[in-house]
Design an enzyme around this catalytic site. Structure first.
Site, PDB file in Angstrom:
ATOM      1  N   SER A  35       3.385  -2.360  10.604  1.00  0.00           N
ATOM      2  CA  SER A  35       4.563  -2.148  10.642  1.00  0.00           C
ATOM      3  C   SER A  35       5.281  -4.057  10.361  1.00  0.00           C
ATOM      4  CB  SER A  35       4.677  -1.926  11.852  1.00  0.00           C
ATOM      5  OG  SER A  35       4.496  -0.722  12.397  1.00  0.00           O
TER       6      SER A  35
ATOM      7  N   GLU B 249      -5.574  -5.845  10.539  1.00  0.00           N
ATOM      8  CA  GLU B 249      -4.290  -4.654  10.322  1.00  0.00           C
ATOM      9  C   GLU B 249      -4.473  -4.011  12.582  1.00  0.00           C
ATOM     10  OE1 GLU B 249      -2.652  -3.168   6.791  1.00  0.00           O
ATOM     11  OE2 GLU B 249      -4.117  -2.810   6.992  1.00  0.00           O
TER      12      GLU B 249
ATOM     13  N   ASN C  83       0.669  -0.807  -0.117  1.00  0.00           N
ATOM     14  CA  ASN C  83      -0.096  -0.093  -0.216  1.00  0.00           C
ATOM     15  C   ASN C  83       1.018   1.217  -0.197  1.00  0.00           C
ATOM     16  OD1 ASN C  83      -1.955   1.757   0.279  1.00  0.00           O
ATOM     17  ND2 ASN C  83      -1.738   1.460   2.378  1.00  0.00           N
TER      18      ASN C  83
ATOM     19  N   GLY D 138       2.094   2.401  10.464  1.00  0.00           N
ATOM     20  CA  GLY D 138       3.038   2.975  10.702  1.00  0.00           C
ATOM     21  C   GLY D 138       3.827   3.479  12.119  1.00  0.00           C
TER      22      GLY D 138
ATOM     23  N   GLU E 155      -6.878   4.139   7.177  1.00  0.00           N
ATOM     24  CA  GLU E 155      -6.963   5.880   7.630  1.00  0.00           C
ATOM     25  C   GLU E 155      -8.216   6.051   6.296  1.00  0.00           C
ATOM     26  OE1 GLU E 155      -3.122   5.387   5.057  1.00  0.00           O
ATOM     27  OE2 GLU E 155      -1.920   4.649   7.608  1.00  0.00           O
TER      28      GLU E 155
ATOM     29  N   LYS F 130       0.316   4.118   0.007  1.00  0.00           N
ATOM     30  CA  LYS F 130      -0.645   5.834   0.186  1.00  0.00           C
ATOM     31  C   LYS F 130      -0.352   7.114  -0.305  1.00  0.00           C
ATOM     32  CE  LYS F 130      -0.101   3.376   4.656  1.00  0.00           C
ATOM     33  NZ  LYS F 130       0.144   3.717   6.526  1.00  0.00           N
TER      34      LYS F 130
ATOM     35  N   HIS G 140      -9.816   0.759   4.427  1.00  0.00           N
ATOM     36  CA  HIS G 140      -7.950   1.286   5.570  1.00  0.00           C
ATOM     37  C   HIS G 140      -8.657   1.582   6.367  1.00  0.00           C
ATOM     38  CE1 HIS G 140      -4.531   2.089   5.892  1.00  0.00           C
ATOM     39  NE2 HIS G 140      -3.473   1.023   5.964  1.00  0.00           N
TER      40      HIS G 140
HETATM   41  C1  PEP Z   1      -0.778  -0.284   6.283  1.00  0.00           C
HETATM   42  O1  PEP Z   1      -0.751   0.773   5.966  1.00  0.00           O
HETATM   43  O2  PEP Z   1      -1.251  -0.775   5.592  1.00  0.00           O
HETATM   44  C2  PEP Z   1       0.285  -1.132   6.910  1.00  0.00           C
HETATM   45  C3  PEP Z   1       0.168  -1.783   7.003  1.00  0.00           C
HETATM   46  O3  PEP Z   1       1.485   0.566   6.627  1.00  0.00           O
HETATM   47  P1  PEP Z   1       2.183   0.103   7.385  1.00  0.00           P
HETATM   48  O4  PEP Z   1       3.486  -0.964   7.469  1.00  0.00           O
HETATM   49  O5  PEP Z   1       3.683   1.143   7.122  1.00  0.00           O
HETATM   50  O6  PEP Z   1       2.202   0.028   9.328  1.00  0.00           O
END
Ligand code: PEP
Length: 256
Positions: free
Chosen positions: A215, A170, A12, A176, A101, A14, A99
């Protein structure tokens, strides 16, 4: 679209990238991994303006082009929206839906996310439904009820005998932050999700890929990929570095 692939590594991107950056990143991934193993799919999800560039960059590779969201509508007077059939038209095969966000910053509700998953399926796209609890919800012991609420709003709109999606767990507090959920937490939630889905429809529950996101990177991918009922990862920051993204792919492949 049936889920022929059981394991996935999905990037992703973003709100990041440029034509120069995208080209270097895809070329770096393709140089390290000239061929993908058909047991593990790889996908990258750039912002809308770069989809056509990515479709060109991915030509001749089995990497799958993904998008980060879509409209719940197929067409019409919805300024600024992008519809599933349009994504399909430019070569997109998979789309992230819900997602965290988008839930947090665009106020996407479970109900809207259900409509978007339906729109993705109707357009012939594979939806990747993102679910996850906040830190407060986890601390309050609400993780399971939050996840089942997020799932139920979508499952009720699917024909579980015929339709497929990918689910990405997630935990919001792990996205993040550089701190992934512990292997114990991931194992507990993924085991719960698998049983819950099997309880809804046995074959659907058994075949649905369950990805972890939050992460995940080249250093922790081996231990996360090895957890039972983890079928790969949805990757944010580490997807922007070719070597990290390839290391995650190899870790998932080693467990396939
Ligand atoms: C995400 O935005 O779906 C995500 C898992 O981000 P990160 O790997 O940076 O935590």
């Amino acid at each position: 679209m049936a889920v022929a692939i059981k394991k996935w590594v999905i990037g992703n991107w973003k709100l990041q990238g440029s034509q120069v950056f995208n080209k270097e990143l895809v070329e770096g991934i393709r140089a390290s991994l000239p061929a993908l193993d058909n047991r593990v799919g790889m996908s990258v999800c750039p912002v809308f303006p770069y989809l056509i560039q990515l479709a060109d960059l991915l030509a001749g590779s089995s990497m799958v082009l993904g998008a980060q969201t879509l409209s719940e509508h197929a067409k019409g007077a919805y300024t600024g929206e992008v519809a599933g059939p349009m994504l399909k038209d430019v070569g997109v095969a998979l789309v992230l839906v819900g997602h965290s966000e988008r839930r947090a910053y665009q106020g996407e509700s479970n109900e809207l996310i259900g409509k978007k998953v339906r729109a993705a399926l109707d357009a012939g796209l594979l939806p990747v439904l993102c679910i996850g609890e906040t830190k407060q919800e986890r601390d309050a012991g609400e993780t399971r009820s939050v996840l089942t609420g997020q799932l139920d709003a979508v499952l009720s709109l699917l024909d579980l005998a015929k339709e497929d999606m990918v689910i990405a767990y997630e935990p919001r507090w792990a996205i993040g932050t550089g701190v992934s959920a512990s292997p114990e937490m991931i194992a507990e939630v993924h085991g719960f999700l698998r049983s819950y889905l099997i309880g809804k429809a046995a074959a659907f529950g058994a075949r649905t890929p369950l990805l972890y996101g939050g992460s995940m990177n080249g250093s922790n991918a081996d231990s996360i990929a090895a957890i039972k009922d983890v079928d790969g990862g949805l990757i944010g920051s580490a997807a922007l570095k070719a070597d990290e993204f390839v290391a995650i792919y190899q870790a998932v492949l080693a467990c396939a």
